[in-house]
Design an enzyme around this catalytic site. Structure first.
Site, mmCIF file in Angstrom:
data_model
loop_
_atom_site.group_PDB
_atom_site.id
_atom_site.type_symbol
_atom_site.label_atom_id
_atom_site.label_comp_id
_atom_site.label_asym_id
_atom_site.label_seq_id
_atom_site.Cartn_x
_atom_site.Cartn_y
_atom_site.Cartn_z
ATOM 1 N N LYS A 43 0.838 -1.195 0.000
ATOM 2 C CA LYS A 43 0.000 0.000 0.000
ATOM 3 C C LYS A 43 0.872 1.244 0.000
ATOM 4 C CE LYS A 43 -3.693 -2.240 2.690
ATOM 5 N NZ LYS A 43 -4.471 -2.205 3.948
ATOM 6 N N ARG B 128 6.692 3.431 7.713
ATOM 7 C CA ARG B 128 6.356 3.191 9.119
ATOM 8 C C ARG B 128 7.227 2.059 9.645
ATOM 9 N NH1 ARG B 128 0.632 0.615 11.209
ATOM 10 N NH2 ARG B 128 1.121 0.547 13.429
ATOM 11 N N ASP C 277 6.857 3.866 15.053
ATOM 12 C CA ASP C 277 5.548 3.684 15.670
ATOM 13 C C ASP C 277 5.655 3.700 17.195
ATOM 14 O OD1 ASP C 277 2.780 3.383 15.315
ATOM 15 O OD2 ASP C 277 2.880 1.221 15.633
ATOM 16 N N GLY D 270 -4.788 -5.573 15.556
ATOM 17 C CA GLY D 270 -3.853 -5.366 16.652
ATOM 18 C C GLY D 270 -4.497 -4.366 17.598
ATOM 19 N N ARG E 164 -16.736 -9.887 13.860
ATOM 20 C CA ARG E 164 -18.108 -9.915 13.345
ATOM 21 C C ARG E 164 -18.612 -11.345 13.212
ATOM 22 N NH1 ARG E 164 -16.591 -6.319 8.243
ATOM 23 N NH2 ARG E 164 -14.915 -7.876 8.386
ATOM 24 N N GLU F 187 -13.925 2.047 16.363
ATOM 25 C CA GLU F 187 -14.735 3.033 15.643
ATOM 26 C C GLU F 187 -16.054 2.458 15.137
ATOM 27 O OE1 GLU F 187 -12.342 4.767 12.518
ATOM 28 O OE2 GLU F 187 -10.591 4.845 13.832
#
Length: 393
Positions: free
Chosen positions: A16, A88, A145, A206, A279, A328
């Site tokens: 990504k 990162r 991080d 995580g 879920r 969230e």
């Protein structure tokens, strides 16, 4: 002054990238395998999206072709060139608890870290190596991080063994998800809602719980590696060392096998026996699956437990934040976690929890008599860009 910055975030099965002009998002590029071929899904600032098929078949070759793709898609040219690449970094030791310009010394430290944290550093190490070869004149900035947590008190950094040995070997509690917590603090400052004593529950594949005092790190649940602390999607979280050694013997594992087991086959996946997706576990629980119900209950309990621990580190708490994918999106998890937090002064407004109403970047889902309980969208990429620009300056 305009700076084109490329963010890299490689995974084991995807690559990504995100392109920014200073702090302004331009486009994202997601490379993955599809039917044996590599495809790239591009999403730009106007929410336009398209898929392209690059002329290479191995994800490892993405780095050597990303420059061509950026040119072909019109994002860079002779007048608009890349200014920097930002990666990162998740790795232990004091060295990696700060940001760095990648150079030969950095690569030597990274090579050592590959042995110390073989599940977390090899992919980004390979990505950085390829970028150095493909863009030899371009600065590469490694954003830690752990850097946010580097400011926490010394008391919170050590395990209870010889501190001289800890300093010599770098075996300390570094903490991770610092970019996420830093993003939350940035948002709360900009919205003028940052309290003195804050607990941030970053709940995703995580997960971690962090204590923040006046915007500065106080404590966090992750330690030397991202394995410590909460039960996660496939990670066990904290476990007695003797229990881990007994597990190693019982399953006839070597050290690497034990590390992989605790990181990849434990957590929600290991306890439920069928899935690391919360879920799916909730769905099975509602159908009467006992193991799914137990996995769900254990996940919630470990979160409640560590929120209490962070409140103790702070000597109280003024506000609680839920963030990351589960934090969230899952009103159910927020509901169950909050059920035992009355003693800290937290109580949900169930209607607001089911449908949070956002004011700017945050929603307060607390009942009127409660301390604030916020849902805030974390933006680790934006935090990386802010840190990189500040670091380059």
């Amino acid at each position: 002054m305009s700076k084109l910055i490329l963010i890299t975030n490689p995974g084991s099965a995807s690559r990504k990238y995100a392109l920014f002009n200073n702090e302004n998002f331009l486009a994202s590029f997601h490379f993955e395998y599809e039917n044996g071929s590599v495809v790239c899904n591009i999403k730009d600032i106007d929410d336009g999206s398209k898929a392209i098929k690059p002329d290479f078949t191995d994800l490892a070759d993405t780095v050597s072709h990303i420059g061509e793709i950026l040119e072909q898609e019109g994002y860079i040219n002779d007048q608009h060139k890349l200014s920097a690449i930002v990666a990162r970094l998740v790795a232990p030791t004091d060295y990696f608890a700060q940001h760095h310009i990648v150079d030969d010394e950095f690569m030597k430290h990274l090579e050592i870290a590959k042995d110390r944290a073989p599940l977390h550093t090899p992919v980004i190490a390979a990505e950085i190596t390829h970028f150095r070869q493909s863009f030899p004149d371009l600065p590469i900035i490694a954003i830690s991080d752990s850097a946010f947590h580097a400011n926490k008190p010394e008391l919170m950094k050590y395990y209870p063994f010889d501190t001289d040995l800890a300093d010599k070997t770098g075996i300390k509690r570094y903490g991770y998800h610092g970019l996420s917590v830093g993003s939350i603090v940035h948002t709360m400052k900009s919205e003028d809602i940052l309290p003195e004593k804050l607990i941030v529950a970053h709940l995703g594949s995580g997960s971690s719980i962090s204590a923040v005092f006046n915007g500065i790190a106080m404590d966090t649940s992750m330690g030397y590696s991202p394995l410590e602390g909460l039960m996660m999607s496939t990670r066990s979280g904290s476990i007695d060392v003797d229990a881990a050694i007994a597990l190693k013997h019982e399953l006839d594992l070597d050290d690497e096998g034990l590390e992989k087991y605790l990181n990849k086959q434990a957590g929600l996946l290991g306890v439920s026996g069928f899935s690391d997706d919360l879920r799916e576990i909730i769905k099975k629980r509602d159908e009467g699956d006992e193991k799914a119900a137990f996995a769900h209950a254990l996940f919630v309990y470990r979160i409640q437990n560590l929120i209490g621990q962070m409140a103790a580190s702070l000597g109280g708490v003024d506000a609680l934040v839920f963030t990351a994918t589960i934090g969230e999106r899952s009103g159910e998890i927020r509901h169950y976690v909050s059920q035992k937090l009355d003693y800290l002064g937290f109580r949900l407004d169930e209607a607001k929890n089911k449908k949070p109403v956002f004011h700017g970047n945050y929603a307060n889902i607390a009942a009127k008599e409660s301390k604030p309980i916020y849902v805030i969208r974390t933006d680790e990429v934006a935090e990386m860009i802010r840190l990189a620009i500040k670091f380059m300056a």
